[in-house]
Design a protein around this motif. Structure first.
Motif, PDB file in Angstrom:
ATOM      1  N   ALA A 134     122.419-137.278  74.027  1.00  0.00           N
ATOM      2  CA  ALA A 134     122.521-137.192  72.565  1.00  0.00           C
ATOM      3  C   ALA A 134     123.430-138.297  72.068  1.00  0.00           C
ATOM      4  CB  ALA A 134     123.054-135.833  72.120  1.00  0.00           C
ATOM      5  N   GLY A 135     123.346-138.562  70.768  1.00  0.00           N
ATOM      6  CA  GLY A 135     124.212-139.554  70.141  1.00  0.00           C
ATOM      7  C   GLY A 135     123.577-140.063  68.869  1.00  0.00           C
ATOM      8  N   ALA A 174     112.112-141.335  69.504  1.00  0.00           N
ATOM      9  CA  ALA A 174     111.461-140.332  68.649  1.00  0.00           C
ATOM     10  C   ALA A 174     111.466-138.939  69.253  1.00  0.00           C
ATOM     11  CB  ALA A 174     110.027-140.761  68.338  1.00  0.00           C
ATOM     12  N   ASP A 175     111.355-138.844  70.562  1.00  0.00           N
ATOM     13  CA  ASP A 175     111.280-137.536  71.215  1.00  0.00           C
ATOM     14  C   ASP A 175     112.563-137.172  71.943  1.00  0.00           C
ATOM     15  OD1 ASP A 175     108.583-137.164  70.389  1.00  0.00           O
ATOM     16  OD2 ASP A 175     107.911-138.436  72.040  1.00  0.00           O
ATOM     17  N   SER A 176     113.681-137.714  71.486  1.00  0.00           N
ATOM     18  CA  SER A 176     114.962-137.458  72.142  1.00  0.00           C
ATOM     19  C   SER A 176     115.971-136.943  71.138  1.00  0.00           C
ATOM     20  CB  SER A 176     115.489-138.741  72.796  1.00  0.00           C
ATOM     21  OG  SER A 176     116.106-139.571  71.833  1.00  0.00           O
ATOM     22  N   ALA A 177     117.163-136.636  71.627  1.00  0.00           N
ATOM     23  CA  ALA A 177     118.243-136.174  70.756  1.00  0.00           C
ATOM     24  C   ALA A 177     119.130-137.326  70.309  1.00  0.00           C
ATOM     25  CB  ALA A 177     119.089-135.121  71.473  1.00  0.00           C
ATOM     26  N   VAL A 178     118.718-138.559  70.580  1.00  0.00           N
ATOM     27  CA  VAL A 178     119.450-139.723  70.087  1.00  0.00           C
ATOM     28  C   VAL A 178     118.906-140.083  68.707  1.00  0.00           C
ATOM     29  CG1 VAL A 178     120.029-142.151  70.465  1.00  0.00           C
ATOM     30  CG2 VAL A 178     119.869-140.588  72.413  1.00  0.00           C
ATOM     31  N   ARG A 179     119.792-140.105  67.715  1.00  0.00           N
ATOM     32  CA  ARG A 179     119.423-140.405  66.333  1.00  0.00           C
ATOM     33  C   ARG A 179     119.770-141.845  66.007  1.00  0.00           C
ATOM     34  NH1 ARG A 179     119.921-137.237  62.097  1.00  0.00           N
ATOM     35  NH2 ARG A 179     119.269-139.143  61.037  1.00  0.00           N
ATOM     36  N   VAL A 180     118.921-142.500  65.223  1.00  0.00           N
ATOM     37  CA  VAL A 180     119.242-143.836  64.732  1.00  0.00           C
ATOM     38  C   VAL A 180     119.020-143.888  63.229  1.00  0.00           C
ATOM     39  CG1 VAL A 180     118.747-144.990  66.921  1.00  0.00           C
ATOM     40  CG2 VAL A 180     116.944-144.748  65.229  1.00  0.00           C
ATOM     41  N   GLN A 181     119.780-144.740  62.571  1.00  0.00           N
ATOM     42  CA  GLN A 181     119.679-144.929  61.128  1.00  0.00           C
ATOM     43  C   GLN A 181     120.066-146.361  60.813  1.00  0.00           C
ATOM     44  OE1 GLN A 181     122.956-143.672  58.808  1.00  0.00           O
ATOM     45  NE2 GLN A 181     121.798-143.139  56.973  1.00  0.00           N
ATOM     46  N   VAL A 182     119.430-146.932  59.797  1.00  0.00           N
ATOM     47  CA  VAL A 182     119.845-148.231  59.286  1.00  0.00           C
ATOM     48  C   VAL A 182     120.191-148.064  57.812  1.00  0.00           C
ATOM     49  CG1 VAL A 182     117.455-148.958  58.834  1.00  0.00           C
ATOM     50  CG2 VAL A 182     119.253-150.673  59.054  1.00  0.00           C
ATOM     51  N   VAL A 183     121.310-148.650  57.404  1.00  0.00           N
ATOM     52  CA  VAL A 183     121.799-148.546  56.030  1.00  0.00           C
ATOM     53  C   VAL A 183     121.728-149.938  55.401  1.00  0.00           C
ATOM     54  CG1 VAL A 183     123.714-147.859  54.550  1.00  0.00           C
ATOM     55  CG2 VAL A 183     123.310-146.661  56.715  1.00  0.00           C
ATOM     56  N   LEU A 184     121.130-150.007  54.202  1.00  0.00           N
ATOM     57  CA  LEU A 184     120.941-151.275  53.498  1.00  0.00           C
ATOM     58  C   LEU A 184     121.719-151.251  52.186  1.00  0.00           C
ATOM     59  CD1 LEU A 184     118.347-150.958  55.394  1.00  0.00           C
ATOM     60  CD2 LEU A 184     117.212-152.469  53.766  1.00  0.00           C
ATOM     61  N   PRO A 185     123.032-151.452  52.231  1.00  0.00           N
ATOM     62  CA  PRO A 185     123.790-151.493  50.978  1.00  0.00           C
ATOM     63  C   PRO A 185     123.517-152.791  50.221  1.00  0.00           C
ATOM     64  CG  PRO A 185     125.219-151.958  52.831  1.00  0.00           C
ATOM     65  CD  PRO A 185     123.880-151.645  53.405  1.00  0.00           C
ATOM     66  N   GLY A 186     123.664-152.716  48.909  1.00  0.00           N
ATOM     67  CA  GLY A 186     123.656-153.930  48.097  1.00  0.00           C
ATOM     68  C   GLY A 186     125.028-154.564  48.136  1.00  0.00           C
ATOM     69  N   ALA A 187     125.384-155.275  47.088  1.00  0.00           N
ATOM     70  CA  ALA A 187     126.682-155.935  47.033  1.00  0.00           C
ATOM     71  C   ALA A 187     127.797-154.891  47.049  1.00  0.00           C
ATOM     72  CB  ALA A 187     126.777-156.788  45.771  1.00  0.00           C
TER      73      ALA A 187
END
Length: 264
Positions: A134-135, A174-187
């Motif tokens: 996990a993570g 996709a089929d694991s307990a590892v989560r990923v995310q990408v964050v796209l902030p502006g200025a």
């Protein structure tokens, strides 16, 4: 997904700006924190203040992520510290201006930090979290991955890579307990602009978000299960429509014959 029960969070570029804001927010949610940055004196000061405010255990790792030695030290920490359950892959730099006038050495520095360092640290976390079962990997991109500007070819290119990289990584896990995310902030109201080629005070105030608000939005998106979080986008359906349009092209991106318009 709750972000309060996943152990220690390691955050790169953590003594100021968005990295520091993530450290504050994650500590408030119950994480112990590892702050990673170059300046050891600033690290120790930031760690002492955060520990006092949050009551959490806050440790430091002084590493210059523009060097092989610095990258290796973070890789080793991710591999060897089983308490780490979250990576905020935030360290980066901006370089804005015409590519024809860019300093080649600064371009190389941008690529090293925004691509090489970013990728190796994400890969180390992916390997470690796979082994632990996990993570969570939070990769920080930029709205300039989508809003391409004539002065941002190199910077936008590196941040578009972060977006595509995370989308691919999400498929891998996709089929694991590892989560990923990408964050796209502006200025954001951070020191990232200093020496970038564009100064913060050149931007309209209505375009600039505080790093604290961006970090809170990023974590809210994570808890909502978003793969892609764009903190200032009012309607998430706009991103979904954009992504669906991209995916609609997939069946025709690799065929045995050229499209009819190219036939003569």
């Amino acid at each position: 997904m709750s972000t309060t029960t996943t152990g220690t969070a390691l955050i790169t570029g953590a003594t100021a700006g968005l990295g520091a804001a993530y450290a504050e927010e994650l500590a408030a949610r119950g994480h112990d924190i590892i702050l990673v940055a170059r300046d050891e004196a600033r690290l120790e000061k930031a760690a002492a203040g955060l520990a006092e405010r949050s009551g959490r255990k806050v440790s430091t790792l002084s590493a210059d992520l523009a060097t092989a030695e610095g990258i290796a030290s973070v890789e080793e920490r991710l591999a060897g510290d089983a308490s780490i359950g979250t990576l905020v892959n935030n360290a980066g730099m901006a370089l804005l201006g015409p590519l024809s006038k860019a300093d080649p050495d600064r371009l190389e520095g941008l690529i090293t930090l925004n691509l090489t360092s970013f990728t190796r640290i994400a890969a180390a976390a992916a390997k470690a979290f796979t082994g632990r079962g996990a993570g969570t990997i939070v990769n920080i991109s930029s709205a300039l991955a989508l809003n391409i500007l004539p002065v941002g070819a190199a910077y936008s290119g590196t941040k578009a890579y972060v977006l595509a990289f995370t989308q691919g990584l999400a498929q891998e896990f996709a089929d694991s307990a590892v989560r990923v995310q990408v964050v796209l902030p502006g200025a954001l109201e951070t020191a990232l602009w200093n020496g970038s080629g564009i100064e913060l005070d050149q931007l309209p105030k209505e375009m600039v978000m505080s790093p604290q608000d961006a970090a809170r939005a990023g974590l809210a998106g994570l808890e909502a299960g978003e793969l892609v979080t764009i903190p200032s986008l009012p309607e998430y359906g706009q991103w979904e429509a954009y992504d669906q349009a991209r995916q609609a092209m997939r069946p025709n991106l690799s065929l045995s014959r050229p499209a009819a318009r190219y036939s003569r």
